[in-house]
Design an enzyme around this catalytic site. Structure first.
Site, PDB file in Angstrom:
ATOM      1  N   SER A   1      43.515  50.330  21.487  1.00 54.73           N
ATOM      2  CA  SER A   1      43.134  50.625  20.102  1.00 54.73           C
ATOM      3  C   SER A   1      42.923  52.108  19.834  1.00 54.73           C
ATOM      4  O   SER A   1      42.778  52.511  18.691  1.00 54.73           O
ATOM      5  CB  SER A   1      41.842  49.891  19.776  1.00 54.73           C
ATOM      6  OG  SER A   1      40.768  50.484  20.502  1.00 54.73           O
TER       7      SER A   1
ATOM      8  N   GLY B   1      40.248  53.518  20.858  1.00 54.42           N
ATOM      9  CA  GLY B   1      38.788  53.675  20.903  1.00 54.42           C
ATOM     10  C   GLY B   1      38.313  54.390  22.150  1.00 54.42           C
ATOM     11  O   GLY B   1      37.447  55.271  22.082  1.00 54.42           O
ATOM     12  N   PHE B   2      38.867  54.033  23.293  1.00 51.56           N
ATOM     13  CA  PHE B   2      38.435  54.660  24.539  1.00 51.56           C
ATOM     14  C   PHE B   2      38.612  56.175  24.479  1.00 51.56           C
ATOM     15  O   PHE B   2      37.705  56.934  24.804  1.00 51.56           O
ATOM     16  CB  PHE B   2      39.226  54.086  25.721  1.00 51.56           C
ATOM     17  CG  PHE B   2      38.877  54.728  27.046  1.00 51.56           C
ATOM     18  CD1 PHE B   2      37.830  54.235  27.798  1.00 51.56           C
ATOM     19  CD2 PHE B   2      39.579  55.831  27.516  1.00 51.56           C
ATOM     20  CE1 PHE B   2      37.485  54.832  29.009  1.00 51.56           C
ATOM     21  CE2 PHE B   2      39.241  56.435  28.723  1.00 51.56           C
ATOM     22  CZ  PHE B   2      38.196  55.928  29.469  1.00 51.56           C
TER      23      PHE B   2
ATOM     24  N   ASP C   1      45.046  46.616  33.229  1.00 50.77           N
ATOM     25  CA  ASP C   1      45.854  47.829  33.236  1.00 50.77           C
ATOM     26  C   ASP C   1      45.038  48.940  33.861  1.00 50.77           C
ATOM     27  O   ASP C   1      43.812  48.845  33.925  1.00 50.77           O
ATOM     28  CB  ASP C   1      46.208  48.231  31.797  1.00 50.77           C
ATOM     29  CG  ASP C   1      44.996  48.745  31.048  1.00 50.77           C
ATOM     30  OD1 ASP C   1      44.676  49.951  31.154  1.00 50.77           O
ATOM     31  OD2 ASP C   1      44.335  47.945  30.349  1.00 50.77           O
TER      32      ASP C   1
ATOM     33  N   CYS D   1      56.064  47.850  53.434  1.00 51.56           N
ATOM     34  CA  CYS D   1      56.300  47.857  51.983  1.00 51.56           C
ATOM     35  C   CYS D   1      57.778  47.646  51.673  1.00 51.56           C
ATOM     36  O   CYS D   1      58.654  48.164  52.370  1.00 51.56           O
ATOM     37  CB  CYS D   1      55.821  49.174  51.380  1.00 51.56           C
ATOM     38  SG  CYS D   1      56.042  49.225  49.592  1.00 51.56           S
TER      39      CYS D   1
ATOM     40  N   CYS E   1      59.201  48.542  48.706  1.00 50.29           N
ATOM     41  CA  CYS E   1      59.601  49.334  47.532  1.00 50.29           C
ATOM     42  C   CYS E   1      60.786  50.250  47.856  1.00 50.29           C
ATOM     43  O   CYS E   1      61.112  50.488  49.015  1.00 50.29           O
ATOM     44  CB  CYS E   1      58.419  50.139  46.983  1.00 50.29           C
ATOM     45  SG  CYS E   1      58.163  51.736  47.765  1.00 50.29           S
TER      46      CYS E   1
HETATM   47 ZN   LIG Z   1      56.439  51.445  49.232  1.00 55.59          ZN
END
Ligand SMILES: [Zn+2]
Length: 400
Positions: free
Chosen positions: A96, A98-99, A296, A334, A336
């Protein structure tokens, strides 16, 4: 699809409030629990949208405050909305504003301080850049010092110009430094009336802008670390016809699970709940277990750009000398793009040399790490292994 949002619950966690589900929006589905990466100014810093999608991210969140100041929500509306503007065709959230406007008022450090140290009362702080009254918040732009005023109505107009699938009501962000009386006044005079004003303006805009996909609105619950106020706020907003709920504001870190539980016990069960600004692994487990569906945080990307990387054994800094000749990934477990293709030695070299590519590769890894962690939590709830998974993960991550 004509509805702004649908939410289906699939599995429930034994002995707690956690669940798995699907949020359906006009731009696609989000399997929950889900981590939603933050692209503040309609850009995931250092990544293309294809690189972001490859991390497994299902949705992203953009900030109304930043996009209002630059380029202006009219520019984004003219492009057909944020999906077309930034070339991200998946589900999108917008906060929004607001933060951001209120953290200018009380100081960013105090807003994010979750230690519960109440030695400083900020109610009458003088050196501030934002002024709150019952109509809204006046503030100075961090870009050029110009004066602006956010009201619930303007926040909704900005968020409709942006066109994200899920928007948030404008609320007053209090901090743990505000006293109990201020928290009550804030809920009664601002956060709750502002929720009603946000909802009314949102409905008007959804009707007026029927040429655009319908947008959903989440009400935001406040009340700091007070059980009675959190429950009252959740109950009050829970009875209003929001599409979902934001679990907002000051959350004392050592009580985060309890605070989320107080709210989720009062909220309607069949609506999704979004936790604002959480990404530390033990907090993620505590929030999901107590009923949060999505969350988030800018943190994974922000720390990545400084060379801080998540691994299953905790956070490391890639610039450390020990990585100079490590000719394999810093995290061989991992999956990725970065870990499959680059060595720790090379990544360290990029950071030492100030190469932009280092920030890109590090961001890809950290986003993937948190997205995958939450994906694994979702699977573990579905197949009944959540508590074992949690124990193994946290023992390894916090082994130091
Ligand atoms: Zn990675």
């Amino acid at each position: 699809m004509t509805k702004a949002l649908e939410f289906t619950i699939h599995d429930r966690l034994d002995g707690a409030l956690g669940r798995t589900g699907t949020i359906t929006t006009p731009h696609g589905d989000v399997q929950t629990p889900a981590f939603i990466p933050v692209g503040t100014s309609a850009a995931m810093k250092a990544l293309t949208v294809d690189q972001l999608r490859d991390t497994g991210a299902q949705a992203m969140l953009v900030n109304a405050y930043h996009l209002y100041l630059r380029p202006g929500h009219g520019v984004i509306d003219g492009a057909g909305g944020v999906h077309d503007f930034m070339n991200w065709q998946g589900p999108t959230f917008s906060d929004s504003g607001g933060f951001q406007v209120m953290s200018l008022g009380v100081g960013f450090k105090k807003v994010v301080d979750m230690t519960g140290d109440k030695s400083t009362n900020v109610t009458r702080k003088k050196d501030k850049l934002a002024w709150i009254d019952d109509d809204g918040v006046r503030f100075k732009s961090h870009i050029d010092g110009s004066m602006h005023m956010f009201t619930p109505e303007l926040s909704m107009q900005i968020q409709h110009g942006i066109g994200a699938d899920i928007t948030f009501a404008f609320d007053e962000l209090t901090t743990l430094h505000h006293d109990y009386d201020y928290q009550i006044e804030s809920l009664e005079k601002r956060t709750h009336p502002w929720a009603a004003r946000s909802l009314a303006e949102h409905k008007r805009l959804n009707d007026e802008r029927s040429h655009r996909p319908p947008q959903a609105l989440f009400g935001v619950i406040q009340g700091a670390d007070h059980e009675d106020l959190r429950r009252q706020s959740a109950k009050y907003l829970g009875e209003m016809n929001f599409d979902g709920y934001g679990l907002g504001g000051a959350l004392r870190k050592d009580a985060i699970g309890d605070i989320v539980r107080w709210m989720c016990e009062e909220l309607p069960e069949d609506k999704p709940r979004h936790m604002l600004g959480i990404s530390e692994p033990n907090d993620i487990f505590a929030c999901i277990e107590n009923g949060a569906d999505t969350f988030d945080c800018v943190s994974p990307a922000r720390v990545a750009r400084n060379g801080a990387l998540y691994t299953k054994n905790g956070r490391i800094n890639i610039t450390r000398a020990e990585f100079a000749r490590r000719y394999e990934s810093f995290d061989v477990t991992c999956d990725c793009y970065t870990c499959k293709n680059y060595t720790a030695s090379y990544l360290r070299h990029l950071f030492q040399s100030g190469e932009i590519l280092g920030k890109t590769l590090a961001t890809i890894h950290n986003e993937r790490f948190i997205v995958r962690l939450v994906d694994n939590i979702r699977t573990s709830i579905a197949d009944g292994t959540y508590y074992d998974f949690k124990k193994d993960f946290l023992n390894s991550y916090y082994s130091d």
